[in-house]
Write a protein that holds these residues in place. Structure first.
Motif, PDB file in Angstrom:
ATOM      1  N   SER A  56       0.848  -1.186   0.000  1.00  0.00           N
ATOM      2  CA  SER A  56       0.000   0.000   0.000  1.00  0.00           C
ATOM      3  C   SER A  56       0.885   1.239   0.000  1.00  0.00           C
ATOM      4  O   SER A  56       2.005   1.228   0.510  1.00  0.00           O
ATOM      5  N   ASN A 250     -13.622  -0.616 -13.102  1.00  0.00           N
ATOM      6  CA  ASN A 250     -13.603   0.750 -12.585  1.00  0.00           C
ATOM      7  C   ASN A 250     -14.770   1.053 -11.656  1.00  0.00           C
ATOM      8  O   ASN A 250     -14.943   2.203 -11.231  1.00  0.00           O
ATOM      9  N   LEU A 252     -15.470  -0.495  -8.620  1.00  0.00           N
ATOM     10  CA  LEU A 252     -15.298  -0.826  -7.207  1.00  0.00           C
ATOM     11  C   LEU A 252     -14.562   0.247  -6.415  1.00  0.00           C
ATOM     12  O   LEU A 252     -14.491   0.155  -5.186  1.00  0.00           O
ATOM     13  N   SER A 253     -13.994   1.228  -7.083  1.00  0.00           N
ATOM     14  CA  SER A 253     -13.262   2.288  -6.388  1.00  0.00           C
ATOM     15  C   SER A 253     -13.512   3.615  -7.096  1.00  0.00           C
ATOM     16  O   SER A 253     -13.511   3.667  -8.333  1.00  0.00           O
ATOM     17  N   HIS A 256      -9.556   4.506  -8.236  1.00  0.00           N
ATOM     18  CA  HIS A 256      -8.614   3.518  -8.758  1.00  0.00           C
ATOM     19  C   HIS A 256      -9.284   2.563  -9.737  1.00  0.00           C
ATOM     20  O   HIS A 256     -10.492   2.307  -9.642  1.00  0.00           O
ATOM     21  N   LEU A 258      -9.277  -1.345 -10.757  1.00  0.00           N
ATOM     22  CA  LEU A 258      -8.893  -2.639 -10.189  1.00  0.00           C
ATOM     23  C   LEU A 258      -8.459  -3.580 -11.310  1.00  0.00           C
ATOM     24  O   LEU A 258      -9.210  -3.839 -12.243  1.00  0.00           O
ATOM     25  N   TYR A 286      -2.439   0.089  -4.156  1.00  0.00           N
ATOM     26  CA  TYR A 286      -2.614  -1.020  -3.225  1.00  0.00           C
ATOM     27  C   TYR A 286      -2.585  -2.322  -4.005  1.00  0.00           C
ATOM     28  O   TYR A 286      -3.167  -2.423  -5.089  1.00  0.00           O
ATOM     29  N   PHE A 302      -4.925  -2.198  -7.235  1.00  0.00           N
ATOM     30  CA  PHE A 302      -5.663  -0.940  -7.393  1.00  0.00           C
ATOM     31  C   PHE A 302      -4.671   0.084  -7.928  1.00  0.00           C
ATOM     32  O   PHE A 302      -3.719   0.463  -7.235  1.00  0.00           O
ATOM     33  N   LYS A 310      -7.895   7.253 -13.228  1.00  0.00           N
ATOM     34  CA  LYS A 310      -8.252   5.881 -13.572  1.00  0.00           C
ATOM     35  C   LYS A 310      -7.869   5.552 -15.020  1.00  0.00           C
ATOM     36  O   LYS A 310      -7.693   6.450 -15.849  1.00  0.00           O
TER      37      LYS A 310
END
Length: 378
Positions: A56, A250, A252-253, A256, A258, A286, A302, A310
């Protein structure tokens, strides 16, 4: 005012309580682009496998934890943990004083640039035997002598003259004590049949041959680097066991992208992933890596682009996923060509944008040939 040296807390190594338990390596230091790749390369160079990993970063400081195990026989070598710790500390950026970031130091010219290492020529003559080339390679690897180029010649009566162009990670090969240490260890594997063994500084003309590359026939190049073959291999694997999957998400965050990877394990897997991500100029905020007992690995990254945004462009996503699949399916490209009574083995490995090649490729090739009882004639 001097720049403080990294403290012992930058890297911590904790060995398992019981035999067979993994060793946990913890790294806490200022962040830099490609640090994860450089760390995975170093772990691979020391002959270690990553069983699990967490990383991280907030863009300035990073925290990395790796659960490591030594490679199983026949690749197993004694792990110099203290030396590994020293090498990891050297990889880590120096903490900047009073909150001044390392980018400022670099811009001010205070960050030291790595110079080109001095090249030396190791040459020896002795009688050939199966495994000779690998045994010499083992000695050089254990002494942190990096092989840059090799020329092997064998006479009809079984004598060999081998030339190794090498560099020294410790930068001590110009000293008498370091060379005598190398001679002693080489003598132990070359045996009584050795007639000469010398190490000397490579001249400018000698070093220039390091830049030369062999010209391969077009048919061989097509066989080794054909994208069609890679696509077919992906298709065959997906139909047979669906072991390889690379996807990007794109949703889930909020900040960021994933990158999810599921695949079978192989030596240097995490290095191949982080090298590809680094070369694509993608920054990982991360990451999590896990290798299961049945040889199946799961990776979650991430990530953002170099501009901190992104990865939204569909073409970039497809290119990134395709490149990761290719590198995971074929970390090495191998071809076998018949040359009359002899067979020519060609192995190509990827090189990072920074110019660093995959570690221990020559070690693994010579190990395979030794286990197959094959001699190297030329």
């Amino acid at each position: 005012m001097g720049i403080p040296s990294p403290s012992d807390e930058v890297v911590q190594i904790r060995h398992g309580d019981a035999a067979g338990d993994p060793t946990v390596v913890t790294v806490s230091c200022p962040d830099k682009t490609g640090l994860g790749c450089d760390l995975c390369r170093l772990v691979l160079l020391f002959g270690l496998n990553v069983l699990k990993g967490d990383m991280s970063t907030d863009g300035r400081w990073c925290y990395i934890v790796l659960w490591l195990a030594a490679s199983p026989p026949p690749r197993a070598r004694t792990v110099a943990w203290d030396l590994l710790k020293d090498r990891i500390v050297q990889l880590c950026p120096v903490p900047a004083p009073f909150g001044v970031d390392t980018a400022y130091l670099a811009a001010a010219g205070l960050a030291l640039a790595d110079g080109e290492p001095q090249v030396f020529l190791l040459k020896f003559c002795c009688y050939d035997r199966i495994g000779l080339l690998h045994d010499v390679t083992c000695v050089l690897c254990e002494m942190e002598l990096t092989i840059r180029r090799v020329k092997v010649s064998t006479t009809p009566d079984g004598r060999v003259m081998d030339l190794f162009f090498i560099t020294d990670a410790r930068e001590l090969l110009h000293t008498k004590s370091r060379r005598e240490e190398a001679y002693e260890k080489l003598q132990s594997v070359l045996g009584d049949s050795v007639t000469s063994c010398e190490i000397e500084s490579a001249t400018q003309d000698m070093s220039s041959c390091l830049q030369a590359s062999a010209l391969l026939p077009p048919l061989v190049l097509e066989q080794m680097f054909s994208e069609v073959d890679v696509v077919d291999e992906q298709s065959n694997r997906s139909r047979s066991d669906s072991r390889l999957s690379v996807t990007m998400d794109n949703s889930l965050s909020p900040v960021h992208t994933l990158i999810q990877i599921q695949c079978g394990d192989h030596k240097g897997l995490l290095y191949d992933i982080m090298r590809t991500v680094k070369d694509c100029n993608i920054q990982v905020s991360y990451g999590r890596f896990y290798a299961g007992q049945k040889g199946r690995c799961e990776v979650d990254l991430f990530a953002v682009q170099s501009d901190g945004k992104k990865i939204l462009d569909q073409q970039k996503q497809r290119t990134m996923c395709s490149r990761l699949r290719t590198e995971l399916l074929r970390p090495l490209r191998v071809a076998l060509v018949n040359r009359g009574p002899d067979a020519e083995l060609l192995v190509a490995n990827p090189v990072e944008v920074s110019g660093k090649g995959r570690p221990l490729v020559f070690y693994d090739i010579t190990l395979a040939l030794k286990n197959l009882h094959r001699r190297v004639f030329l």
